[in-house]
Design an enzyme around this catalytic site. Structure first.
Site, PDB file in Angstrom:
ATOM      1  N   ASP A 250      25.691  12.414  -9.413  1.00 41.22           N
ATOM      2  CA  ASP A 250      24.271  12.703  -9.611  1.00 41.22           C
ATOM      3  C   ASP A 250      24.066  13.784 -10.673  1.00 41.22           C
ATOM      4  O   ASP A 250      24.724  14.821 -10.654  1.00 41.22           O
ATOM      5  CB  ASP A 250      23.632  13.190  -8.316  1.00 41.22           C
ATOM      6  N   HIS A 252      20.430  14.245 -11.714  1.00 39.88           N
ATOM      7  CA  HIS A 252      19.097  14.641 -11.228  1.00 39.88           C
ATOM      8  C   HIS A 252      18.305  15.490 -12.231  1.00 39.88           C
ATOM      9  O   HIS A 252      17.770  16.543 -11.900  1.00 39.88           O
ATOM     10  CB  HIS A 252      19.217  15.377  -9.891  1.00 39.88           C
ATOM     11  N   ASP A 279      21.427   8.219  -9.816  1.00 35.44           N
ATOM     12  CA  ASP A 279      20.584   9.404  -9.664  1.00 35.44           C
ATOM     13  C   ASP A 279      20.605  10.262 -10.926  1.00 35.44           C
ATOM     14  O   ASP A 279      20.878  11.455 -10.903  1.00 35.44           O
ATOM     15  CB  ASP A 279      20.986  10.228  -8.443  1.00 35.44           C
ATOM     16  N   ASP A 282      14.830  12.446 -11.425  1.00 34.91           N
ATOM     17  CA  ASP A 282      14.148  13.044 -10.266  1.00 34.91           C
ATOM     18  C   ASP A 282      14.676  14.448  -9.978  1.00 34.91           C
ATOM     19  O   ASP A 282      15.816  14.799 -10.260  1.00 34.91           O
ATOM     20  CB  ASP A 282      14.277  12.188  -9.002  1.00 34.91           C
ATOM     21  N   ARG A 283      13.799  15.235  -9.364  1.00 37.57           N
ATOM     22  CA  ARG A 283      14.053  16.613  -8.944  1.00 37.57           C
ATOM     23  C   ARG A 283      14.158  17.567 -10.139  1.00 37.57           C
ATOM     24  O   ARG A 283      13.306  18.411 -10.325  1.00 37.57           O
ATOM     25  CB  ARG A 283      15.282  16.721  -8.038  1.00 37.57           C
ATOM     26  N   ASN A 311      19.946   5.539  -5.625  1.00 35.97           N
ATOM     27  CA  ASN A 311      18.753   5.360  -4.809  1.00 35.97           C
ATOM     28  C   ASN A 311      17.519   6.001  -5.440  1.00 35.97           C
ATOM     29  O   ASN A 311      16.382   5.687  -5.064  1.00 35.97           O
ATOM     30  CB  ASN A 311      18.972   5.925  -3.396  1.00 35.97           C
ATOM     31  N   HIS A 312      17.716   6.886  -6.427  1.00 37.03           N
ATOM     32  CA  HIS A 312      16.568   7.482  -7.119  1.00 37.03           C
ATOM     33  C   HIS A 312      16.160   6.706  -8.362  1.00 37.03           C
ATOM     34  O   HIS A 312      15.194   7.098  -9.023  1.00 37.03           O
ATOM     35  CB  HIS A 312      16.848   8.944  -7.470  1.00 37.03           C
ATOM     36  N   HIS A 360      26.956   4.030  -5.788  1.00 36.98           N
ATOM     37  CA  HIS A 360      26.273   5.300  -5.576  1.00 36.98           C
ATOM     38  C   HIS A 360      26.340   5.776  -4.133  1.00 36.98           C
ATOM     39  O   HIS A 360      26.628   6.939  -3.866  1.00 36.98           O
ATOM     40  CB  HIS A 360      24.810   5.192  -6.000  1.00 36.98           C
ATOM     41  N   ARG A 408      19.628   9.670   7.043  1.00 39.39           N
ATOM     42  CA  ARG A 408      18.570   9.502   6.060  1.00 39.39           C
ATOM     43  C   ARG A 408      17.486   8.542   6.530  1.00 39.39           C
ATOM     44  O   ARG A 408      16.423   8.460   5.917  1.00 39.39           O
ATOM     45  CB  ARG A 408      19.157   8.988   4.743  1.00 39.39           C
ATOM     46  N   HIS A 435      25.818  10.712  -4.303  1.00 44.26           N
ATOM     47  CA  HIS A 435      24.743  10.680  -3.301  1.00 44.26           C
ATOM     48  C   HIS A 435      24.633  11.907  -2.419  1.00 44.26           C
ATOM     49  O   HIS A 435      23.657  12.062  -1.717  1.00 44.26           O
ATOM     50  CB  HIS A 435      24.952   9.423  -2.443  1.00 44.26           C
TER      51      HIS A 435
END
Length: 504
Positions: A250, A252, A279, A282-283, A311-312, A360, A408, A435
């Protein structure tokens, strides 16, 4: 209505530590046990304020064991679970608090937050409605209700026109020539194919917090969609006997940490291939810069730079965690729709030299899944809430055998025995997944057969973790490289995230 995040007079750690191996055992409630439970709650509240969320969870759990009739303990623990992204557990605790006291508004907030994080906006809206009935004039409740209702209405609209958008993606309406380049633009220009010189100019421009011109941004998006649309769901990757191959987890939106990886390990090239395992966005608030840099390298070195969906890389996550807002702020709503379409085309896994499978999330809720089963997944869509595609993107390993419900609320926890059976059936050596935040940026589990790699150091500017990447040589032996975060411009993580995330 109180504004404190936990009821009181009020580090994130590795999520696998939160996996529930057996139900909590409650003891008979007595005045003495109630008093002791309160002391655990007080201690947990202090730990929560200090951002020691896992420690807080453990002490809320001790309070619940002593007094399982108090909804505050469940609601507070739900909030702590939210902070460590254990949305399934957070949802469970919030529902228990409501069961104990159906007028406890904070529990409705917690449950709404959990449902939102899971993309279940209609269920979240019902909980906001419950809060609104109690506090019809509360400005915060009204704002959250309105924002959630907006998302629900938008989803209904998009569903109504889904046939049209599938047959004619937004990218097909783009005419690159229509975007004139102003004389004042002093950035890189892309008139033909991407070159190494263009990529260096792009990196430097992004480092200086300047954008690529919209004309060239759209050109990259048009070309990358064509490429990913033709990719296989499981991409086979081979590299020379005397070479190395780098795996990253990730990112991010932490662009300056991405540049640090390139500084430490070298820029991508035919002699220095990379795989980024989902990923990307995001964030972090530099996701646009991250994704265009990666797309550029993919077009420059299509057989030596690889990207897998996380997943993002999904519409719901992007709406909540910032990428959608960032693209709209830096470019346009139309471009945001195009990214959604491109992410639907990304490969779901990579198979390295026929022996190492990289995805992922993780493995599956059933045995006997083969590589052929994964190759046959219809990936050109938003991930469903269950099944192979969902689990590839969302699942996590656990340290004990068997399977467990996911913390989750999506995917599954899988143990060493599940990994061993999968590897044996598919004649693989090990799996690599991402992840999850790890203190050193990586974790080796399941007798060395399940490796987690996470490449965003000091995640969200608050976790204090290191990032890492893996160098794999011709014998497929992984070599781990950890590193610390580097400084970045003063734009906070989540700067473009949905206002709904203010709840947690």
């Amino acid at each position: 209505m109180a504004t404190s995040p936990v009821d009181s007079a009020k580090q994130e750690t590795e999520p696998d530590q939160l996996v529930k191996e057996k139900p909590e055992l409650a003891t008979p409630v007595t005045p003495e046990s109630k008093q002791e439970a309160e002391s655990y709650k007080t201690k947990a509240n202090e730990q929560f304020k200090d951002k020691k969320f896992n420690d807080a969870i453990q002490n809320y759990t001790e309070a619940i064991k002593l007094d399982s009739t108090n909804p505050i303990y469940y609601s507070n623990r739900s909030m702590a679970y939210l902070r460590v992204e254990s949305f399934g557990y957070a949802l469970e605790d919030a529902s228990k608090a409501i069961e104990l006291d159906n007028k406890y508004t904070k529990a409705y907030y917690r449950r709404a937050s959990s449902n939102m994080a899971l993309g279940k906006f209609k269920k979240a809206l019902k909980d906001y409605e419950a809060v609104m009935k109690v506090f019809p004039k509360d400005p915060d409740a009204k704002a959250k209700f309105a924002e959630c209702n907006k998302i629900v209405n938008r989803q209904a609209f998009m569903k109504a026109i889904s046939i049209e958008t599938v047959t004619k993606p937004a990218i097909r309406s783009i005419q690159v020539e229509a975007y004139a380049v102003e004389d004042s633009y002093d950035g890189p220009r892309l008139e033909g194919d991407i070159t190494a010189d263009f990529m260096q100019q792009l990196i430097d421009r992004f480092r200086d917090q300047k954008l690529l011109h919209k004309r060239y941004a759209y050109k990259i998006l048009i070309e990358i969609r064509k490429y990913f649309e033709a990719e296989q769901t499981v991409r086979d990757v081979r590299f020379p006997k005397n070479g190395k191959f780098t795996l990253c987890g990730d990112i991010h939106g932490q662009y300056y940490d991405l540049l640090n990886i390139f500084k430490l390990n070298g820029l991508p090239s035919p002699d220095n291939p990379y795989l980024f395992n989902g990923d990307f966005v995001d964030r972090g608030s530099f996701s646009v810069e991250v994704i265009f840099t990666m797309f550029g390298f993919k077009l420059l070195y299509p057989d030596h730079f690889f990207m897998a969906r996380g997943n993002h890389e999904t519409e719901t996550m992007n709406q909540m965690y910032g990428f959608d807002g960032e693209v709209k702020y830096k470019y346009s709503s139309q471009m945001s729709e195009i990214f959604t379409d491109i992410f639907n085309c990304l490969p779901l896994a990579h198979l390295i030299n026929d022996k190492v499978l990289v995805m992922h999330g993780g493995l599956f809720s059933k045995d006997d899944v083969t590589l052929d089963d994964i190759r046959k997944i219809d990936r050109f869509r938003q991930p469903p809430e269950e099944g192979l595609m969902c689990e590839l993107l969302w699942s996590d390993p656990q340290h004990f055998n068997g399977r467990s419900p996911s913390k989750r609320g999506v995917g599954v926890h899988f143990g060493p025995d599940v990994t061993s059976k999968f590897l044996e059936k598919n004649k693989l050596d090990y799996i690599v997944r991402s992840h999850e935040v790890k203190d050193e940026g990586f974790e080796v589990a399941h007798d060395g057969k399940c490796i987690t790699i996470f490449s965003a150091p000091n995640y969200c500017d608050q976790m204090g973790n290191k990032g890492a990447y893996i160098n794999i040589t011709s014998d497929l032996k992984p070599i781990y490289k950890s590193y610390s975060a580097v400084s970045h411009p003063s734009v906070k993580p989540m700067a473009y995230a949905s206002p709904l995330l203010g709840l947690f």
